[in-house]
Design a protein around this motif. Structure first.
Motif, PDB file in Angstrom:
ATOM      1  N   PRO A  56      12.797  55.553  45.971  1.00 56.84           N
ATOM      2  CA  PRO A  56      13.077  56.409  47.133  1.00 56.84           C
ATOM      3  C   PRO A  56      14.003  57.591  46.838  1.00 56.84           C
ATOM      4  O   PRO A  56      13.793  58.672  47.339  1.00 56.84           O
ATOM      5  CB  PRO A  56      13.727  55.471  48.141  1.00 56.84           C
ATOM      6  CG  PRO A  56      13.692  54.122  47.572  1.00 56.84           C
ATOM      7  CD  PRO A  56      13.196  54.194  46.176  1.00 56.84           C
ATOM      8  N   ASP A  57      15.038  57.401  46.033  1.00 59.76           N
ATOM      9  CA  ASP A  57      15.980  58.473  45.706  1.00 59.76           C
ATOM     10  C   ASP A  57      15.776  58.975  44.276  1.00 59.76           C
ATOM     11  O   ASP A  57      16.719  59.420  43.630  1.00 59.76           O
ATOM     12  CB  ASP A  57      17.418  57.982  45.860  1.00 59.76           C
ATOM     13  CG  ASP A  57      17.734  57.574  47.282  1.00 59.76           C
ATOM     14  OD1 ASP A  57      17.156  58.171  48.204  1.00 59.76           O
ATOM     15  OD2 ASP A  57      18.558  56.662  47.460  1.00 59.76           O
ATOM     16  N   GLY A  58      14.558  58.920  43.788  1.00 60.07           N
ATOM     17  CA  GLY A  58      14.268  59.232  42.394  1.00 60.07           C
ATOM     18  C   GLY A  58      14.672  60.626  41.967  1.00 60.07           C
ATOM     19  O   GLY A  58      15.268  60.820  40.915  1.00 60.07           O
ATOM     20  N   ALA A  59      14.379  61.624  42.777  1.00 59.47           N
ATOM     21  CA  ALA A  59      14.696  63.008  42.416  1.00 59.47           C
ATOM     22  C   ALA A  59      16.202  63.219  42.343  1.00 59.47           C
ATOM     23  O   ALA A  59      16.708  63.890  41.434  1.00 59.47           O
ATOM     24  CB  ALA A  59      14.071  63.965  43.419  1.00 59.47           C
ATOM     25  N   GLU A  60      16.932  62.636  43.278  1.00 60.37           N
ATOM     26  CA  GLU A  60      18.393  62.776  43.273  1.00 60.37           C
ATOM     27  C   GLU A  60      19.018  62.073  42.070  1.00 60.37           C
ATOM     28  O   GLU A  60      19.928  62.614  41.432  1.00 60.37           O
ATOM     29  CB  GLU A  60      18.963  62.186  44.561  1.00 60.37           C
ATOM     30  CG  GLU A  60      20.459  62.312  44.674  1.00 60.37           C
ATOM     31  CD  GLU A  60      20.990  61.720  45.970  1.00 60.37           C
ATOM     32  OE1 GLU A  60      22.130  61.247  45.941  1.00 60.37           O
ATOM     33  OE2 GLU A  60      20.274  61.738  46.974  1.00 60.37           O
ATOM     34  N   ILE A  61      18.519  60.903  41.723  1.00 59.10           N
ATOM     35  CA  ILE A  61      19.042  60.160  40.572  1.00 59.10           C
ATOM     36  C   ILE A  61      18.741  60.903  39.280  1.00 59.10           C
ATOM     37  O   ILE A  61      19.597  61.020  38.399  1.00 59.10           O
ATOM     38  CB  ILE A  61      18.475  58.731  40.552  1.00 59.10           C
ATOM     39  CG1 ILE A  61      19.006  57.946  41.763  1.00 59.10           C
ATOM     40  CG2 ILE A  61      18.835  58.020  39.272  1.00 59.10           C
ATOM     41  CD1 ILE A  61      18.339  56.623  41.985  1.00 59.10           C
ATOM     42  N   GLU A  62      17.511  61.426  39.131  1.00 63.34           N
ATOM     43  CA  GLU A  62      17.174  62.212  37.948  1.00 63.34           C
ATOM     44  C   GLU A  62      18.074  63.428  37.809  1.00 63.34           C
ATOM     45  O   GLU A  62      18.506  63.777  36.727  1.00 63.34           O
ATOM     46  CB  GLU A  62      15.708  62.667  38.013  1.00 63.34           C
ATOM     47  CG  GLU A  62      14.708  61.612  37.640  1.00 63.34           C
ATOM     48  CD  GLU A  62      14.723  61.286  36.152  1.00 63.34           C
ATOM     49  OE1 GLU A  62      15.057  62.151  35.324  1.00 63.34           O
ATOM     50  OE2 GLU A  62      14.393  60.143  35.835  1.00 63.34           O
ATOM     51  N   PHE A  63      18.385  64.087  38.923  1.00 62.61           N
ATOM     52  CA  PHE A  63      19.279  65.245  38.906  1.00 62.61           C
ATOM     53  C   PHE A  63      20.669  64.828  38.429  1.00 62.61           C
ATOM     54  O   PHE A  63      21.278  65.522  37.613  1.00 62.61           O
ATOM     55  CB  PHE A  63      19.349  65.868  40.304  1.00 62.61           C
ATOM     56  CG  PHE A  63      20.283  67.034  40.386  1.00 62.61           C
ATOM     57  CD1 PHE A  63      19.921  68.253  39.844  1.00 62.61           C
ATOM     58  CD2 PHE A  63      21.519  66.915  40.994  1.00 62.61           C
ATOM     59  CE1 PHE A  63      20.778  69.334  39.922  1.00 62.61           C
ATOM     60  CE2 PHE A  63      22.381  67.987  41.075  1.00 62.61           C
ATOM     61  CZ  PHE A  63      22.009  69.206  40.535  1.00 62.61           C
ATOM     62  N   GLN A  64      21.182  63.703  38.910  1.00 65.45           N
ATOM     63  CA  GLN A  64      22.490  63.237  38.489  1.00 65.45           C
ATOM     64  C   GLN A  64      22.523  62.880  37.012  1.00 65.45           C
ATOM     65  O   GLN A  64      23.517  63.118  36.321  1.00 65.45           O
ATOM     66  CB  GLN A  64      22.929  62.030  39.342  1.00 65.45           C
ATOM     67  CG  GLN A  64      23.247  62.388  40.751  1.00 65.45           C
ATOM     68  CD  GLN A  64      23.613  61.163  41.573  1.00 65.45           C
ATOM     69  OE1 GLN A  64      23.530  60.037  41.127  1.00 65.45           O
ATOM     70  NE2 GLN A  64      24.033  61.410  42.815  1.00 65.45           N
TER      71      GLN A  64
END
Length: 68
Positions: A56-64
């Motif tokens: 669900p939060d894949g894009a945010e985690i990849e950015f971090q």
């Protein structure tokens, strides 16, 4: 020097997530540094060293991960 992002399977937080670490390999030595990001174990692809597409939060985690 080589780098790998790994999921620490030996550490599980109360919210059922595990932390991500960055491993450095150089001259037969290994150093690990925590990224300050935790992921649900089912959302981590160890071979690709990235978050799965259905997280669900894949894009945010990849950015971090990339910003650390």
């Amino acid at each position: 020097m080589t780098f790998r992002v790994i999921l620490r399977k030996d550490v599980i937080y109360k919210n059922n997530t595990s932390p991500l670490c960055l491993l450095f390999f150089h001259d037969n030595r290994k150093k690990s540094v925590g990224l300050g990001v935790s992921v649900v174990r089912s959302c981590w692809d160890a071979e690709a060293q990235r978050v799965t597409d259905d997280c669900p939060d894949g894009a945010e985690i990849e950015f971090q991960i990339t910003m650390n």
